[in-house]
Design an enzyme around this catalytic site. Structure first.
Site, short mmCIF file in Angstrom:
data_model
loop_
_atom_site.label_atom_id
_atom_site.label_comp_id
_atom_site.label_asym_id
_atom_site.label_seq_id
_atom_site.Cartn_x
_atom_site.Cartn_y
_atom_site.Cartn_z
N LYS A 34 21.17 60.21 43.24
CA LYS A 34 21.73 60.38 44.59
C LYS A 34 21.19 61.68 45.18
O LYS A 34 21.30 62.74 44.58
CB LYS A 34 23.26 60.45 44.52
CG LYS A 34 23.90 60.63 45.88
CD LYS A 34 25.42 60.55 45.79
CE LYS A 34 26.10 61.87 45.57
NZ LYS A 34 26.09 62.82 46.67
N ASP A 66 27.13 58.72 64.25
CA ASP A 66 26.61 59.09 65.58
C ASP A 66 26.74 57.86 66.47
O ASP A 66 27.36 56.85 66.05
CB ASP A 66 25.15 59.55 65.44
CG ASP A 66 24.76 60.61 66.48
OD1 ASP A 66 25.02 60.35 67.68
OD2 ASP A 66 24.21 61.65 66.10
N ARG A 211 27.79 67.08 37.96
CA ARG A 211 27.72 68.18 36.98
C ARG A 211 27.89 67.82 35.51
O ARG A 211 27.24 68.45 34.68
CB ARG A 211 28.70 69.28 37.41
CG ARG A 211 28.20 70.01 38.64
CD ARG A 211 29.31 70.72 39.38
NE ARG A 211 30.22 69.77 40.02
CZ ARG A 211 31.29 70.13 40.72
NH1 ARG A 211 31.58 71.40 40.86
NH2 ARG A 211 32.06 69.22 41.28
O1 C5P Z 1 29.34 67.20 40.17
P1 C5P Z 1 30.24 66.07 40.60
O2 C5P Z 1 30.31 64.95 39.59
O3 C5P Z 1 31.60 66.53 41.02
O4 C5P Z 1 29.49 65.48 41.89
C1 C5P Z 1 30.06 64.44 42.63
C2 C5P Z 1 29.17 64.07 43.77
O5 C5P Z 1 29.87 63.12 44.57
C3 C5P Z 1 28.80 65.21 44.70
O6 C5P Z 1 27.48 64.94 45.19
C4 C5P Z 1 29.81 65.13 45.79
O7 C5P Z 1 29.32 65.61 47.02
C5 C5P Z 1 30.04 63.63 45.88
N1 C5P Z 1 31.34 63.27 46.41
C6 C5P Z 1 32.55 63.65 45.85
N2 C5P Z 1 33.74 63.25 46.38
C7 C5P Z 1 33.75 62.50 47.47
C8 C5P Z 1 32.56 62.11 48.06
C9 C5P Z 1 31.37 62.49 47.49
O8 C5P Z 1 32.56 64.34 44.85
N3 C5P Z 1 34.90 62.13 47.94
#
Ligand code: C5P
Length: 231
Positions: A34, A66, A211
C-alpha cells in the site's frame, strides 16, 4: 501472480529508498503493498513503476475526494499507472462515486475501486463537530451502501465494523481493514485492534498491516509468522 495475498503492507515511509529497501525483503507472492499520500507525494509514479517492476501489486491509498469530474480524472491517472486497487471517499456522494466507477469501466483490467466510509480517527464528538449526528456505525453502513449502489468493489473499514458491514452488504463486497495487530504486538497509535485471524473471521477480505512488518528486524519472518496464524 498465482496467489491472492490477503496482506497489504503499508509502506509508510518518507522516501523511495526506504520503501524499496523494505520491498526487497518481501515476496510479491505473499503480500501486496500500500502506497499512501506521504510516500506518493514524495516519490510519485516512478516508485509505483519500480515496485510493480519488482512484481508487487499496489494499493494506491490516496483517498480521492473532489468534484466528480476531478475524481474521475484522478482515477484514470491511477488506473494508467496499472495499480491493483485505489480508493475514494464515500462521503463525496453518489455522483462522485459513479463518476469514479465509470472512469474505470473502459479499462480491460480496471483497478479495484473501494471507498473510505468514515475515518476511524473520528470520534462521535468529532462527527458532531462537523454536523453529523447519529451513531458512527450507522453512518458507516449508510456510506457503505452508497458505495455498493454506485457499483464500487468494496470499502475500507475498521475490523470492529466488519461483521456488521458483511451482514448488511453481502459476500460479494470487498472489506479492507487496517487496525490489525498480531497478538502481543506493539499497538503503536492503534487503539481498537483485532488480530489478523480475528479480522478475517469477522469478514475482512484484505488486511492492511504496517509497522508490525515494516518495523520488524526481519520483515519476511514477521510476515511468515502472521501467515501461520491464518492457515
Ligand atoms: O502501522 P499500521 O499497521 O498501524 O498501519 C496501518 C495503515 O493503515 C496506515 O497506512 C494507516 O494510515 C492506515 N489506516 C489506519 N486506520 C484507518 C485507515 C487507514 O490505520 N482507519
Amino acid at each position: 501472480m498465482s496467489a491472492n495475498p490477503r496482506l497489504l503492507i503499508a509502506l509508510d515511509f518518507p522516501s523511495a529508498t526506504q520503501a524499496l529497501a523494505l520491498a526487497a525483503q518481501l515476496d510479491p507472492n505473499r503480500c501486496r503493498l500500500k502506497v499512501g499520500k506521504e510516500l506518493f507525494t514524495r516519490a510519485g509514479p516512478a516508485l509505483i513503476e519500480r515496485l510493480q517492476g519488482a512484481g508487487f501489486q499496489i494499493f494506491l491509498d490516496l483517498k480521492f475526494h473532489d468534484i466528480p469530474n476531478t475524481v474521475a480524472a484522478a482515477c484514470r491517472a491511477a488506473a494508467d499507472l496499472g495499480v491493483w486497487m485505489l480508493n475514494v471517499h464515500a462521503s463525496g456522494g453518489p455522483a462522485m462515486l459513479e463518476a469514479a466507477r465509470e472512469a474505470l469501466a473502459a479499462y480491460a483490467q480496471p483497478p479495484k475501486l473501494i471507498a473510505v466510509t468514515l475515518l476511524t480517527s473520528l470520534s462521535a464528538s468529532d462527527l458532531r463537530a462537523i454536523g453529523c449526528s447519529g451513531d458512527p456505525l450507522e453512518r458507516v453502513l449508510l456510506l457503505a451502501k452508497l458505495a455498493q449502489e454506485a457499483g464500487l468493489d468494496g470499502i475500507v473499514c475498521s475490523p470492529r465494523e466488519a461483521a456488521e458491514v458483511r451482514a448488511a452488504l453481502g459476500r460479494d463486497f470487498l472489506l479492507v481493514t487496517p487496525g490489525v495487530r498480531p497478538r502481543g504486538a506493539d499497538l503503536g497509535d492503534q487503539k481498537r485492534v483485532m488480530t489478523p485471524a480475528e479480522a478475517l473471521a469477522a469478514g475482512a477480505d484484505y488486511l492492511v498491516i504496517g509497522r508490525p512488518i515494516t518495523a520488524a528486524p526481519d520483515p519476511l519472518a514477521a510476515l511468515n509468522t502472521i501467515e501461520e496464524t491464518l492457515s
